[in-house]
Design an enzyme around this catalytic site. Structure first.
Site, PDB file in Angstrom:
ATOM      1  N   ARG A   1       0.868  -1.198   0.067  1.00  0.00           N
ATOM      2  CA  ARG A   1       0.040  -0.069  -0.066  1.00  0.00           C
ATOM      3  C   ARG A   1       0.884   1.267   0.053  1.00  0.00           C
ATOM      4  O   ARG A   1       1.887   1.168   0.780  1.00  0.00           O
ATOM      5  CB  ARG A   1      -0.762  -0.180   1.186  1.00  0.00           C
ATOM      6  CG  ARG A   1      -1.872   1.092   1.281  1.00  0.00           C
ATOM      7  CD  ARG A   1      -2.874   0.964   2.445  1.00  0.00           C
ATOM      8  NE  ARG A   1      -3.806   0.024   1.867  1.00  0.00           N
ATOM      9  CZ  ARG A   1      -5.206  -0.345   2.465  1.00  0.00           C
ATOM     10  NH1 ARG A   1      -5.488   0.448   3.225  1.00  0.00           N
ATOM     11  NH2 ARG A   1      -6.061  -1.190   2.232  1.00  0.00           N
TER      12      ARG A   1
ATOM     13  N   LYS B   1       2.108  -7.581   4.899  1.00  0.00           N
ATOM     14  CA  LYS B   1       1.758  -6.532   4.386  1.00  0.00           C
ATOM     15  C   LYS B   1       2.803  -5.268   4.661  1.00  0.00           C
ATOM     16  O   LYS B   1       3.394  -4.967   5.347  1.00  0.00           O
ATOM     17  CB  LYS B   1       0.337  -5.778   4.831  1.00  0.00           C
ATOM     18  CG  LYS B   1      -0.410  -5.117   3.909  1.00  0.00           C
ATOM     19  CD  LYS B   1      -1.339  -5.876   3.077  1.00  0.00           C
ATOM     20  CE  LYS B   1      -2.263  -5.252   2.264  1.00  0.00           C
ATOM     21  NZ  LYS B   1      -3.297  -6.126   1.488  1.00  0.00           N
TER      22      LYS B   1
ATOM     23  N   ASP C   1      -1.543  -2.872  -3.907  1.00  0.00           N
ATOM     24  CA  ASP C   1      -2.660  -2.768  -3.030  1.00  0.00           C
ATOM     25  C   ASP C   1      -3.130  -1.266  -3.400  1.00  0.00           C
ATOM     26  O   ASP C   1      -2.570  -0.464  -4.437  1.00  0.00           O
ATOM     27  CB  ASP C   1      -2.236  -2.854  -1.613  1.00  0.00           C
ATOM     28  CG  ASP C   1      -3.531  -2.886  -0.576  1.00  0.00           C
ATOM     29  OD1 ASP C   1      -4.069  -4.031  -0.647  1.00  0.00           O
ATOM     30  OD2 ASP C   1      -3.681  -1.940  -0.004  1.00  0.00           O
TER      31      ASP C   1
ATOM     32  N   THR D   1     -10.231 -10.428  -7.432  1.00  0.00           N
ATOM     33  CA  THR D   1     -10.651 -10.146  -6.306  1.00  0.00           C
ATOM     34  C   THR D   1     -12.284  -9.742  -6.400  1.00  0.00           C
ATOM     35  O   THR D   1     -13.204 -10.488  -5.469  1.00  0.00           O
ATOM     36  CB  THR D   1     -10.221  -8.950  -5.792  1.00  0.00           C
ATOM     37  OG1 THR D   1      -8.641  -9.187  -5.453  1.00  0.00           O
ATOM     38  CG2 THR D   1     -10.594  -8.701  -4.247  1.00  0.00           C
TER      39      THR D   1
ATOM     40  N   ALA E   1     -14.855  -5.854  -0.645  1.00  0.00           N
ATOM     41  CA  ALA E   1     -13.617  -6.132  -0.879  1.00  0.00           C
ATOM     42  C   ALA E   1     -12.751  -5.393   0.265  1.00  0.00           C
ATOM     43  O   ALA E   1     -11.508  -5.834   0.562  1.00  0.00           O
ATOM     44  CB  ALA E   1     -13.071  -6.004  -2.288  1.00  0.00           C
TER      45      ALA E   1
HETATM   46  P1  NAD Z   1      -8.102   1.500  -5.603  1.00  0.00           P
HETATM   47  O1  NAD Z   1      -7.255   2.204  -4.966  1.00  0.00           O
HETATM   48  O2  NAD Z   1      -7.766   0.850  -7.066  1.00  0.00           O
HETATM   49  O3  NAD Z   1      -9.759   2.079  -5.688  1.00  0.00           O
HETATM   50  C1  NAD Z   1     -10.142   2.521  -4.379  1.00  0.00           C
HETATM   51  C2  NAD Z   1     -11.376   3.300  -4.802  1.00  0.00           C
HETATM   52  O4  NAD Z   1     -11.882   3.946  -3.647  1.00  0.00           O
HETATM   53  C3  NAD Z   1     -10.597   4.694  -5.653  1.00  0.00           C
HETATM   54  O5  NAD Z   1     -11.364   4.821  -6.763  1.00  0.00           O
HETATM   55  C4  NAD Z   1     -10.893   5.701  -4.908  1.00  0.00           C
HETATM   56  O6  NAD Z   1     -11.019   7.035  -5.247  1.00  0.00           O
HETATM   57  C5  NAD Z   1     -12.201   5.480  -3.891  1.00  0.00           C
HETATM   58  N1  NAD Z   1     -12.282   6.167  -2.596  1.00  0.00           N
HETATM   59  C6  NAD Z   1     -11.724   6.469  -1.776  1.00  0.00           C
HETATM   60  N2  NAD Z   1     -12.221   7.020  -0.888  1.00  0.00           N
HETATM   61  C7  NAD Z   1     -13.428   6.764  -1.149  1.00  0.00           C
HETATM   62  C8  NAD Z   1     -14.613   7.167  -0.121  1.00  0.00           C
HETATM   63  N3  NAD Z   1     -14.533   7.887   0.723  1.00  0.00           N
HETATM   64  N4  NAD Z   1     -15.950   7.073  -0.767  1.00  0.00           N
HETATM   65  C9  NAD Z   1     -16.072   6.280  -1.972  1.00  0.00           C
HETATM   66  N5  NAD Z   1     -14.825   5.968  -2.752  1.00  0.00           N
HETATM   67  C10 NAD Z   1     -13.696   6.342  -2.364  1.00  0.00           C
HETATM   68  O7  NAD Z   1      -8.390  -0.071  -4.634  1.00  0.00           O
HETATM   69  P2  NAD Z   1      -8.747  -1.306  -4.886  1.00  0.00           P
HETATM   70  O8  NAD Z   1      -7.351  -2.339  -5.566  1.00  0.00           O
HETATM   71  O9  NAD Z   1      -9.874  -1.434  -5.715  1.00  0.00           O
HETATM   72  O10 NAD Z   1      -8.880  -1.877  -3.282  1.00  0.00           O
HETATM   73  C11 NAD Z   1     -10.222  -1.587  -2.649  1.00  0.00           C
HETATM   74  C12 NAD Z   1     -10.186  -2.123  -1.419  1.00  0.00           C
HETATM   75  O11 NAD Z   1      -9.965  -3.528  -1.343  1.00  0.00           O
HETATM   76  C13 NAD Z   1      -9.008  -1.689  -0.659  1.00  0.00           C
HETATM   77  O12 NAD Z   1      -9.380  -1.750   0.829  1.00  0.00           O
HETATM   78  C14 NAD Z   1      -7.963  -3.150  -0.746  1.00  0.00           C
HETATM   79  O13 NAD Z   1      -7.055  -3.079   0.383  1.00  0.00           O
HETATM   80  C15 NAD Z   1      -9.091  -3.999  -0.955  1.00  0.00           C
HETATM   81  N6  NAD Z   1      -8.658  -5.054  -1.716  1.00  0.00           N
HETATM   82  C16 NAD Z   1      -7.998  -5.196  -2.670  1.00  0.00           C
HETATM   83  C17 NAD Z   1      -7.470  -6.235  -3.382  1.00  0.00           C
HETATM   84  C18 NAD Z   1      -7.073  -6.274  -4.817  1.00  0.00           C
HETATM   85  O14 NAD Z   1      -6.661  -7.003  -5.212  1.00  0.00           O
HETATM   86  N7  NAD Z   1      -7.009  -5.079  -5.478  1.00  0.00           N
HETATM   87  C19 NAD Z   1      -7.644  -7.388  -2.933  1.00  0.00           C
HETATM   88  C20 NAD Z   1      -8.191  -7.686  -1.627  1.00  0.00           C
HETATM   89  C21 NAD Z   1      -8.693  -6.373  -0.789  1.00  0.00           C
HETATM   90  C1  PPY Z   2      -5.048  -8.510  -0.193  1.00  0.00           C
HETATM   91  O1  PPY Z   2      -5.612  -9.532  -0.346  1.00  0.00           O
HETATM   92  O2  PPY Z   2      -5.086  -7.531   0.442  1.00  0.00           O
HETATM   93  C2  PPY Z   2      -3.660  -8.489  -0.860  1.00  0.00           C
HETATM   94  O3  PPY Z   2      -2.759  -7.969  -0.712  1.00  0.00           O
HETATM   95  C3  PPY Z   2      -3.685  -9.016  -2.331  1.00  0.00           C
HETATM   96  C4  PPY Z   2      -2.168  -9.929  -2.670  1.00  0.00           C
HETATM   97  C5  PPY Z   2      -1.672 -10.618  -1.647  1.00  0.00           C
HETATM   98  C6  PPY Z   2      -0.590 -11.324  -2.372  1.00  0.00           C
HETATM   99  C7  PPY Z   2      -0.256 -11.148  -3.630  1.00  0.00           C
HETATM  100  C8  PPY Z   2      -1.030 -10.498  -4.466  1.00  0.00           C
HETATM  101  C9  PPY Z   2      -2.075  -9.708  -4.029  1.00  0.00           C
END
Ligand code: NAD
Ligand code: PPY
Length: 352
Positions: free
Chosen positions: A42, A78, A115, A151, A260
Site C-alpha cells: 500500500r 503487508k 494494493d 478479487t 472487498a
Molecule cells: P483502488 O485504489 O484501485 O480503488 C479504491 C477506490 O476507492 C478509488 O477509486 C478511490 O477514489 C475510491 N475511494 C476512496 N475513498 C473513497 C470514499 N470515501 N468513498 C468512495 N470511494 C472512495 O483500490 P482497490 O485495489 O480497488 O482496493 C479497494 C479495497 O479492496 C482496498 O481496501 C483494498 O485493500 C481491498 N482489496 C483489494 C484487493 C485487490 O486485489 N486489489 C484484494 C483484496 C482487498
Molecule cells: C490482499 O488481499 O489484501 C492482498 O494484498 C492481495 C494480494 C496478496 C498477495 C499477492 C497479491 C495480491
C-alpha cells in the site's frame, strides 16, 4: 511505537526510512505459520508514520486470517509505504526500486503484490530489483496482471452466497447493490453486477472516476456523504477500511455488507452491532480472498486462469459455512470466521 509493537501479535516488522524521498517503508510480517508471508504493498500519504505502521500491522494480520480461513499455504504480511504528498514520478519509481531491493534482501520471507496506491505497472518496477518475490506484474512482463478483477469475482460469488442465504436464491438480478469505490476491484465488480442484471449504485471521491461511471445510464451515483443512508439490499465497501463503525452502522439501510475493502470494522465489537441490527456481514478477509488466492495460485502453483477462477468460486461455500455456523451458535459471522482461521493456525500443517 514500543507499545504499538508490544500489543501486536505478529512476528516482526522491517522498517526503512528512504532518505532520498523522505518516505517510510514498513513491512509487517504477521505470521509465517502456514507459509511465507504474502500481501500487497500500500502506498499513500499518512498523517504520520505511527498511523502508517498501525495500518501495516492490522493489514498484515488480515492477510494471515485470509490465507488461514481457506487453508492456503501462505502466511500474512503487508507493506505500507508512507510517501510525502506530490512525490514526482521519477522519485516514486526510484523509491519502488529501492523498496524492491529491500524485498529481495528478505530472501522470500515476504512476497508482495499491489494494493491501494500501487498497480501492476508498479510491480513491474518493484520486480526489477525484488524478483522473484513480486506478484501481479503485467502480462507483458510475465505476470498475472492486476489482482482487482479476480478479487471482484470472489466478491461477486460471495454476494451470491449472501443472496442464497438471505433470500433462498443466489441470483443477483434486480438486487439493489451499492458499491463504495469504483477502483481496481469496484470497477470489475460493477461489470459483473451489470452482467447479472443487478440494480447498481456507486460512490467514489475521484472526480475522474465519478465522471467516467456517472456517464453510464445503468449506474446511479451516490455522493460519499449519502452512502450510509442509502437503502439497498447489499452494501459493498470497496474503498477504505474502518467504514463500519459506531457512527455509520446505525445509519445503514441494507440487509447485508459484502465488499472487498480490508479491515472494514473499526472495532471488533462492530461485528456485534451489525448482528444486532440484523445486517448480515460477510467477513472482509473471507470475501476479499480472490486476489491473494487466485494470483498466488497462478504465479506460484501453476494454476491456469480458469482454474484460479474456479477455485476462487469456493469463497461462496466458505461464506455459507460461516453464515450457518454464526446462526447456529448465535455468534457474529466475524467470530465464526475467526474460529475457523484460528483452528487452522493452531493445527499441525494447517489442518484443524
Ligand atoms: P483502488 O485504489 O484501485 O480503488 C479504491 C477506490 O476507492 C478509488 O477509486 C478511490 O477514489 C475510491 N475511494 C476512496 N475513498 C473513497 C470514499 N470515501 N468513498 C468512495 N470511494 C472512495 O483500490 P482497490 O485495489 O480497488 O482496493 C479497494 C479495497 O479492496 C482496498 O481496501 C483494498 O485493500 C481491498 N482489496 C483489494 C484487493 C485487490 O486485489 N486489489 C484484494 C483484496 C482487498
Ligand atoms: C490482499 O488481499 O489484501 C492482498 O494484498 C492481495 C494480494 C496478496 C498477495 C499477492 C497479491 C495480491
Amino acid at each position: 511505537m514500543e507499545s504499538i509493537l508490544q500489543k501486536w501479535d505478529g512476528e516482526e516488522v522491517i522498517v526503512r526510512f528512504d532518505r532520498p524521498t523522505g518516505a517510510w517503508i514498513f513491512i509487517a510480517i504477521h505470521s509465517t505459520r502456514l507459509g511465507p508471508a504474502a500481501g500487497g504493498t500500500r502506498m499513500k500519504s499518512y498523517p504520520d508514520p505511527k498511523t502508517a505502521i498501525l495500518d501495516a500491522l492490522n493489514l498484515a494480520r488480515g492477510m494471515t486470517y485470509k490465507f488461514a480461513v481457506i487453508n492456503f499455504p501462505y502466511g500474512g504480511g503487508k507493506a505500507v509505504i508512507d510517501v510525502p504528498h506530490n512525490l514526482e514520478p521519477q522519485m516514486r519509481e526510484n523509491l519502488l526500486r529501492r523498496y524492491g531491493a529491500l524485498v529481495h534482501q528478505l530472501g522470500g520471507l515476504f512476497e508482495t503484490g499491489p494494493d491501494v496506491g500501487t498497480s501492476s505497472i508498479d510491480m513491474d518496477i518493484v520486480s526489477e530489483t525484488g524478483s522473484p518475490y513480486v506478484f501481479c506484474r503485467t502480462p507483458e512482463k510475465g505476470g498475472a496482471g492486476d489482482s482487482g478483477p479476480i478479487t471482484a469475482w470472489g466478491v461477486f460469488c460471495g454476494m451470491q452466497a449472501v443472496c442464497e442465504y438471505l433470500f433462498g436464491d443466489a441470483s443477483l438480478k434486480d438486487k439493489r447493490i451499492l458499491v463504495q469505490g469504483a477502483g481496481s476491484v469496484g470497477r470489475a465488480l460493477i461489470q459483473l453486477l451489470k452482467e447479472a442484471g443487478a440494480e447498481i449504485l456507486f460512490s467514489d471521491v475521484d472526480p475522474e472516476r465519478i465522471r467516467h461511471f456517472g456517464d453510464d445510464p445503468d449506474l446511479q451515483f451516490v455522493s460519499a456523504d449519502a452512502v450510509y443512508d442509502t437503502a439497498c439490499d447489499i452494501f459493498s465497501p470497496c474503498a477504505l477500511g474502518a467504514i463500519l463503525n459506531r457512527k455509520t452502522i446505525p445509519r445503514l439501510r441494507c440487509q447485508a455488507v459484502a465488499g472487498a475493502a480490508n479491515n472494514q470494522l473499526a472495532e471488533p465489537n462492530d461485528a456485534e452491532k451489525l448482528r444486532t441490527a440484523n445486517i448480515l456481514y460477510a467477513p472482509d478477509y473471507v470475501i476479499s480472498i480472490g486476489g491473494a488466492m487466485g494470483i498466488t495460485g497462478i504465479e506460484s502453483m501453476g494454476w491456469s486462469p480458469e482454474k484460479a477462477y474456479q477455485e476462487v468460486r469456493t469463497v461462496a461455500d466458505t461464506l455459507k459455512q460461516i453464515f450457518h455456523m454464526a446462526a447456529n451458535e448465535r455468534i457474529t459471522t466475524e467470530d465464526a470466521a475467526r474460529r475457523i482461521a484460528e483452528s487452522r493456525l493452531s493445527g499441525v500443517n494447517g489442518e484443524p
